[in-house]
Design an enzyme around this catalytic site. Structure first.
Site: not given
Length: 400
Positions: A54, A107, A180, A205
């Site tokens: 983590r 988005y 972004d 993506k």
């Protein structure tokens, strides 16, 4: 070296044990520590070794170094999804009572984060047309701490001038600019070079390119990335799985040739659709008719593989087109090697009301295309036959 060499070789470590040509996969949640003193040291200095996945993992760390290299950043951070990257980046630079500015086309889930989640923590916001730097400047307040820009923007491909907005942001002390850049990938655009403080990607993506993982990345200065990692990633837990990181690195080896083919195909498809009688409008920054064409030409190294299209006949026509395509798959997401088609109002932007969508040209008759690397003639034929069927059926329905 140039970028096509860098995506293959930059920051790749050779396996010191067996000499594996492909980077090893460290699919482990924890690491055995040699002694008490070393355990204490590493838990206090997590960037000097590995304790728990983590906090850090060798496979994820290699991906992070590669992303940082390609984005010309000091450091990067891998996360479990694109939205995990966005929310972690945003939360690491804002506090309750502050004000943020973001684009009117972003988005849908990012829009929900800014308009539904952050106000619960007393964060206020202004929505502006970010391709207009003057509008961004006019929205600035004394308590503004963040300007958030998506460029190219999802789904209408608005292009914002990163350099101009960075200048606006940095005139006021403490204001950060997050970009972004998912639609562009590091192959076509490097926002940090233009003045952004952090760049985020949905690695699901183009970075992966094959639709096999869900992941996100953030890149920027080591100071900002360290803050995003500890305590934000530590507490949010949006941790990137090592196998997903390994898959992304395999996909990134073909990022350059994929992006070149995406761009080439998209331009051909856009030119075809711009002249199709069943199409009202094509949103593609490579077209001179796109209002942000000149900005895209200035700050990008290509126009990408994404576009949106307004189809005549509204939602009824959209339904017929999307049911008729055979090469384009009806699926959300984007950036795959194969072509995808989706209805943005009901899929990626369902969080917005119809009024909010229409205000920013996300119309009910709009489809978003993620143009893949197939032969362009086959993609054009597929869209033509789907649109022609709609036209033929429309005539039959009228005559009946």
């Amino acid at each position: 070296m140039k970028i096509n060499t860098d995506v293959l070789h930059a920051e790749q470590e050779r396996d010191p044990v067996y000499g594996s040509h492909v980077s090893p996969l460290y699919q482990t949640s924890t690491f055995v520590l040699p002694n008490f003193d070393e355990a204490v040291r590493l838990n206090q200095n997590i960037d000097q070794g590995f304790v728990y996945s983590r906090f850090g993992n060798p496979t994820v760390n290699e991906l992070e170094r590669k992303i940082a290299y390609l984005e010309h950043a000091e450091a990067a951070l891998g996360l479990a999804s694109g939205l995990g990257a966005i929310s972690t980046a945003v939360m690491s630079v804002i506090k309750g009572g502050e004000h943020i500015i973001f684009g009117d086309v972003i988005y849908g889930c990012t829009f929900a984060l800014f308009t539904k989640v952050l106000p619960e923590f007393h964060v206020t916001y202004s929505i502006v047309d970010t391709p207009d730097p003057a509008a961004v400047k006019a929205a600035m307040k004394p308590n503004t701490s963040l300007i958030y820009v998506e460029t190219p923007a999802n789904p209408t491909l608005k292009i914002s001038d990163i350099e101009a907005i960075a200048e606006v942001a940095h005139r006021q002390e403490g204001v950060k600019l997050i970009v972004d850049s998912t639609f562009a990938s590091p192959y076509l655009q490097n926002p940090l070079d233009l003045g952004a403080d952090l760049v985020v990607h949905s690695a699901t993506k183009y970075l992966c390119g094959h639709g096999t993982v869900t992941a996100g990345v953030i890149a920027g200065s080591k100071k900002l990335i360290d803050k995003a990692r500890m305590p934000y990633l530590q507490c949010f837990g949006a941790v990137l799985d090592p196998f997903a990181a390994w898959q992304i690195m395999q996909g990134m080896k073909t990022l350059g040739i994929r992006m070149e083919r995406h761009c080439e195909n998209a331009m051909k498809v856009a030119l075809f659709l711009e002249n199709h009688p069943m199409v009202d409008h094509v949103y593609y920054p490579g077209l001179p008719s796109h209002p942000s064409h000149e900005t895209a030409k200035k700050q990008m190294r290509g126009y990408g593989g994404m576009m949106s299209v307004d189809i005549k006949g509204g939602i009824a026509a959209v339904r017929k087109v999307m049911n008729a395509t055979r090469v384009f798959s009806l699926a959300t997401s984007l950036g795959n090697v194969d072509s995808l088609i989706q209805h943005s109002p009901s899929m990626s932007h369902f969080d917005m009301t119809q009024e909010e969508r229409h205000r920013v040209s996300i119309f009910d008759g709009q489809v978003r295309l993620s143009v893949g690397i197939e032969d362009a003639d086959d993609l054009i034929h597929d869209l033509d036959q789907a649109l022609s069927k709609v036209h033929e059926r429309s005539k039959d329905e009228v005559s009946n």
